[in-house]
Design a protein around this motif. Structure first.
Motif, short mmCIF file in Angstrom:
data_model
loop_
_atom_site.label_atom_id
_atom_site.label_comp_id
_atom_site.label_asym_id
_atom_site.label_seq_id
_atom_site.Cartn_x
_atom_site.Cartn_y
_atom_site.Cartn_z
N UNK A 1 5.84 18.41 -9.90
CA UNK A 1 6.87 17.43 -10.31
C UNK A 1 8.02 17.74 -9.61
N UNK A 2 8.49 16.51 -9.03
CA UNK A 2 9.79 16.38 -8.11
C UNK A 2 11.19 16.30 -9.07
N UNK A 3 12.06 17.18 -8.74
CA UNK A 3 13.26 17.23 -9.23
C UNK A 3 14.24 16.66 -8.39
N UNK A 4 14.44 15.22 -8.51
CA UNK A 4 15.60 14.46 -7.72
C UNK A 4 16.91 14.89 -7.76
N UNK A 5 17.21 15.76 -8.67
CA UNK A 5 18.79 16.24 -8.68
C UNK A 5 19.00 17.67 -8.08
N UNK A 6 17.94 17.93 -7.45
CA UNK A 6 18.03 19.12 -6.59
C UNK A 6 17.38 19.16 -5.17
N UNK A 7 18.20 18.39 -4.40
CA UNK A 7 17.84 18.10 -2.74
C UNK A 7 18.56 19.42 -2.08
N UNK A 8 18.18 19.26 -0.86
CA UNK A 8 18.61 19.99 0.16
C UNK A 8 19.50 19.20 1.11
N UNK A 9 20.99 19.57 1.31
CA UNK A 9 21.76 18.65 1.88
C UNK A 9 21.37 18.42 3.30
N UNK A 10 20.90 19.32 4.16
CA UNK A 10 20.81 19.01 5.43
C UNK A 10 19.46 18.08 5.47
N UNK A 11 18.57 18.16 4.54
CA UNK A 11 17.29 17.21 4.63
C UNK A 11 18.03 15.97 4.20
N UNK A 12 18.61 15.82 3.58
CA UNK A 12 19.02 14.50 2.92
C UNK A 12 19.76 13.89 3.89
N UNK A 13 20.71 14.68 4.48
CA UNK A 13 21.51 13.97 5.73
C UNK A 13 20.75 13.47 6.97
N UNK A 14 19.51 14.39 7.17
CA UNK A 14 18.78 13.73 8.36
C UNK A 14 18.01 12.60 7.97
N UNK A 15 17.60 12.59 6.58
CA UNK A 15 17.02 11.18 6.14
C UNK A 15 17.99 9.99 6.35
N UNK A 16 18.96 10.42 5.78
CA UNK A 16 19.96 9.32 5.74
C UNK A 16 20.33 8.72 7.24
N UNK A 17 20.36 9.70 8.20
CA UNK A 17 20.74 9.33 9.53
C UNK A 17 19.63 8.39 10.19
N UNK A 18 18.41 8.71 9.84
CA UNK A 18 17.46 8.14 10.26
C UNK A 18 17.24 6.82 9.78
N UNK A 19 17.45 6.52 8.44
CA UNK A 19 17.44 5.40 7.67
C UNK A 19 18.54 4.44 8.13
#
Length: 128
Positions: A1-19
């Motif tokens: 099960x994916x907990x969408x409230x618990x993300x890793x900031x650096x991964x979120x930032x990297x994905x946001x950069x690509x997007x």
């Protein structure tokens, strides 16, 4: 099960950069990326250097562009899309769509492409 409230900031930032780069047409200047992302240039430099070292982005003069590594990791999705398009070839669904056709209604066919997106399938000329 994916907990969408618990993300890793650096991964979120990297994905946001690509997007963000993708949304800008595949290439963007650092100053524009900083403005759109809300991240400081120094933070972006570290993330961009890591993504570039891994092949996910490339530097082109004053711009950062999506890297070829993204195409490599997306290839299985392209293959799955091709299989879906074959499974729903016009010869398969055209009679069904024509049977549903009414002069006042539009008809669209889409297949679930992954867990969160739909892939529209083009209607053959007989259905248009």
């Amino acid at each position: 099960m994916i907990n969408e409230n618990k993300g890793i900031q650096s991964v979120e930032r990297a994905m946001m950069i690509l997007e963000t780069i993708a949304a800008a047409g595949g290439e963007i200047r650092l100053v524009d990326l900083a403005a759109q992302s809300g991240l400081h240039k120094s933070t972006l430099h570290g993330l961009l250097n890591t993504l570039a070292a891994m092949g996910y982005i490339a530097r082109r003069g004053t711009h950062y562009a999506l890297g070829l590594r993204l195409r490599e990791i997306a290839q299985p999705l392209n293959d799955a899309d091709a299989l879906l398009r074959e499974a729903f070839a016009p010869a398969v669904y055209a009679p069904w769509l024509n049977a549903l056709a009414k002069p006042v209604f539009s008809r669209h066919l889409a297949a679930l492409a992954n867990t969160s997106t739909w892939m529209p399938l083009k209607a053959p000329a007989a259905c248009a």
